[in-house]
Design a protein around this motif. Structure first.
Motif, PDB file in Angstrom:
ATOM      1  N   SER A  12       0.829  -1.208   0.000  1.00 33.92           N
ATOM      2  CA  SER A  12       0.000   0.000   0.000  1.00 33.92           C
ATOM      3  C   SER A  12       0.859   1.252   0.000  1.00 33.92           C
ATOM      4  CB  SER A  12      -0.927  -0.014   1.227  1.00 33.92           C
ATOM      5  OG  SER A  12      -1.793  -1.132   1.199  1.00 33.92           O
ATOM      6  N   VAL A  25       2.406   1.687  -3.506  1.00 30.93           N
ATOM      7  CA  VAL A  25       1.416   2.131  -4.499  1.00 30.93           C
ATOM      8  C   VAL A  25       1.114   3.617  -4.314  1.00 30.93           C
ATOM      9  CG1 VAL A  25      -0.974   1.877  -5.243  1.00 30.93           C
ATOM     10  CG2 VAL A  25       0.417  -0.149  -4.841  1.00 30.93           C
ATOM     11  N   LEU A  26       0.956   4.049  -3.060  1.00 35.29           N
ATOM     12  CA  LEU A  26       0.714   5.470  -2.818  1.00 35.29           C
ATOM     13  C   LEU A  26       1.921   6.310  -3.228  1.00 35.29           C
ATOM     14  CD1 LEU A  26      -0.991   7.764  -1.748  1.00 35.29           C
ATOM     15  CD2 LEU A  26      -0.160   7.247   0.566  1.00 35.29           C
ATOM     16  N   GLN A  68       1.897   6.688  -7.013  1.00 32.14           N
ATOM     17  CA  GLN A  68       0.946   7.670  -7.521  1.00 32.14           C
ATOM     18  C   GLN A  68       1.425   9.096  -7.270  1.00 32.14           C
ATOM     19  OE1 GLN A  68      -1.523   6.770  -9.436  1.00 32.14           O
ATOM     20  NE2 GLN A  68      -0.906   4.647  -9.110  1.00 32.14           N
ATOM     21  N   GLN A  79      -6.577   8.090  -8.353  1.00 30.88           N
ATOM     22  CA  GLN A  79      -5.881   6.872  -7.952  1.00 30.88           C
ATOM     23  C   GLN A  79      -5.104   7.065  -6.648  1.00 30.88           C
ATOM     24  OE1 GLN A  79      -3.554   5.250 -11.176  1.00 30.88           O
ATOM     25  NE2 GLN A  79      -5.142   5.665 -12.674  1.00 30.88           N
ATOM     26  N   GLU A  80      -4.595   8.271  -6.441  1.00 34.30           N
ATOM     27  CA  GLU A  80      -3.897   8.573  -5.194  1.00 34.30           C
ATOM     28  C   GLU A  80      -4.860   8.489  -4.013  1.00 34.30           C
ATOM     29  OE1 GLU A  80      -1.305  12.237  -3.218  1.00 34.30           O
ATOM     30  OE2 GLU A  80      -2.770  12.595  -4.811  1.00 34.30           O
ATOM     31  N   ALA A 116      -5.351   4.871  -3.169  1.00 31.71           N
ATOM     32  CA  ALA A 116      -4.168   4.346  -2.490  1.00 31.71           C
ATOM     33  C   ALA A 116      -4.088   4.848  -1.055  1.00 31.71           C
ATOM     34  CB  ALA A 116      -2.907   4.725  -3.267  1.00 31.71           C
ATOM     35  N   GLN A 117      -4.492   6.087  -0.817  1.00 31.11           N
ATOM     36  CA  GLN A 117      -4.510   6.620   0.535  1.00 31.11           C
ATOM     37  C   GLN A 117      -5.481   5.850   1.421  1.00 31.11           C
ATOM     38  OE1 GLN A 117      -5.429  10.761   0.004  1.00 31.11           O
ATOM     39  NE2 GLN A 117      -3.287  11.386  -0.070  1.00 31.11           N
ATOM     40  N   GLN A 162      -6.396   2.757   1.093  1.00 33.25           N
ATOM     41  CA  GLN A 162      -5.839   1.430   1.362  1.00 33.25           C
ATOM     42  C   GLN A 162      -4.763   1.488   2.438  1.00 33.25           C
ATOM     43  OE1 GLN A 162      -4.551   0.124  -2.503  1.00 33.25           O
ATOM     44  NE2 GLN A 162      -6.612  -0.438  -3.170  1.00 33.25           N
TER      45      GLN A 162
END
Length: 413
Positions: A138, A141-142, A145, A200-201, A204-205, A207
């Motif tokens: 996670s 991924v963040l 982004q 998308q950010e 990700a936040q 998650q």
């Protein structure tokens, strides 16, 4: 005093500037800090720890002897009356009975519970590894982004400059209207990509907030993608295999426990009796009795119990084999992808990124000198942008594969 004042003032000013910088550096949410926050109250890890502790308590309990039984009895009461004072045959008896389970069944049952406690402890270790893997993924991924968002924001002035250059060229008669529309189109598309990455950010936040909380997520992340330890463990160290091996050990104890069913169970009883009529001068009586089970007909119970325990043990062994094969498959796939992504990341850093940057600079220089057309300039800028974004994605993917490798090899460092 006149000489010390400037020195003191300089110290105070330097301190006032250093404190906000140090405070800001402490507010950065690093990957290690995110891992620590995720493991504080992870429900899966805590659940298996509680189950392991329950098994340890049960291991102590089943090793003890059964509770003794208190016996209180009135014997030989006359059928034609309910009075017991006038009957010389009636007795009052009190005693205790203790049962001794078959063979080593208590020890074997305790060892089986201890083995299952080890299995739950191993599952707790796997849940901790899984939590570390999830928060790492996670976080990466963040970070990906936000890195892509940074690339797009850095590219926005370049595309704005491109539109301004095209407007000047159009006003001077050296560019047509289609070039101007194309420049505005690419800038609009860049704004749209910014919105898409921002969406998308936000996902990700959300998650990552599941692991670290919204308060920690308000802190900035590190500017660079974090580096992880090199995978160096072995597959056999994975806690899932330890859990399956503990179940096999419990199955072995279960087989031995089933064999105890062929041995007798003993009970010892001691009683003390006194007559209800004292006038006859009859003495008090004591009795002792031993009771033994006779497991003579074992075909439908003991034999079946033993066979069932053997099948459960074999099933546990097959579960270990299946788990080992699955982990080996995942390990092979992750290693192959990790090595490929490492090679691609190296090529992007050493070759593709410098080439894309030089190509874009050369195209812009040529366009300003009217030796390159507008379409070539746009393609060069877009190529540079896509190359930078792809470099971020490849770097993230390489780290994600490394996260999986560390999990499969039983490492959380």
């Amino acid at each position: 005093m006149a000489f010390r004042l400037p020195t003191m003032l300089a110290v105070l000013l330097s301190t006032s500037f250093l404190l906000p910088l140090s405070a800001l550096s402490e507010q950065v949410l690093s990957l290690s800090e995110a891992e620590r926050l995720a493991l504080i109250d992870d429900p899966a890890t805590l659940r298996y720890r509680e189950l392991a502790e329950a098994r340890r308590e049960a291991a102590i309990s089943v090793r003890q002897l059964p509770d003794p039984m208190l016996i209180m009895e009135v014997m030989d009461v006359a059928r034609d009356g309910i009075s017991i004072d006038d009957d010389s045959m009636t007795q009052l008896r009190v005693g205790v009975r203790q049962t001794f389970p078959r063979g080593d069944s208590r020890r074997l049952a305790s060892e089986r519970e201890s083995a299952m406690a080890q299995a739950e402890a191993a599952r707790s270790s796997n849940a901790e590894l899984a939590a570390v893997r999830a928060v790492r993924r996670s976080y990466l991924v963040l970070a990906e982004q936000r890195a892509i968002l940074g690339v797009l924001e850095q590219s926005q002035p370049l595309f704005e400059d491109l539109r301004e250059i095209t407007e000047r060229e159009f006003a001077s008669g050296f560019a047509d209207q289609q070039d101007l529309l194309r420049a505005e189109l690419e800038l609009s598309r860049l704004h749209d990509r910014l919105l898409n990455v921002q969406a998308q950010e936000a996902v990700a936040q959300a998650q990552l907030a599941r692991w670290v909380g919204n308060e920690a997520l308000s802190r900035p992340l590190s500017l660079d993608l974090p580096e992880l330890a090199e995978p160096a463990g072995t597959l056999l160290a994975h806690p899932l295999l330890d859990a399956e091996q503990a179940v096999i050990d419990a199955g072995n104890h279960g087989v031995e426990l089933a064999r105890q069913g062929y041995k007798p169970q003993w009970s010892v009883e001691l009683t003390y009796g006194t007559p209800t009529q004292r006038g006859m001068g009859m003495p008090d009586r004591m009795s002792a009795m031993v009771m033994v089970d006779l497991p003579l007909f074992t075909r439908q119970r003991q034999d079946r119990d033993l066979s069932a325990s053997v099948h459960r043990r074999e099933a546990a062994q097959y579960a270990w084999d299946e788990q080992a094969r699955e982990l080996q498959r995942q390990l092979g796939e992750s290693q192959a992808r990790w090595q490929l992504m490492s090679e691609r990341e190296r090529r992007y850093q050493q070759l593709l990124l410098p080439q894309a940057r030089e190509n874009a600079e050369a195209a812009e220089h040529g366009y300003r000198n009217r030796t390159t057309d507008f379409n070539s300039l746009v393609r060069a800028r877009l190529t540079e942008l896509e190359t930078r974004i792809e470099a971020v994605r490849i770097g993230t993917q390489r780290r994600l594969e490394q996260v999986d490798l560390l999990y499969l090899l039983g490492e959380n460092a």
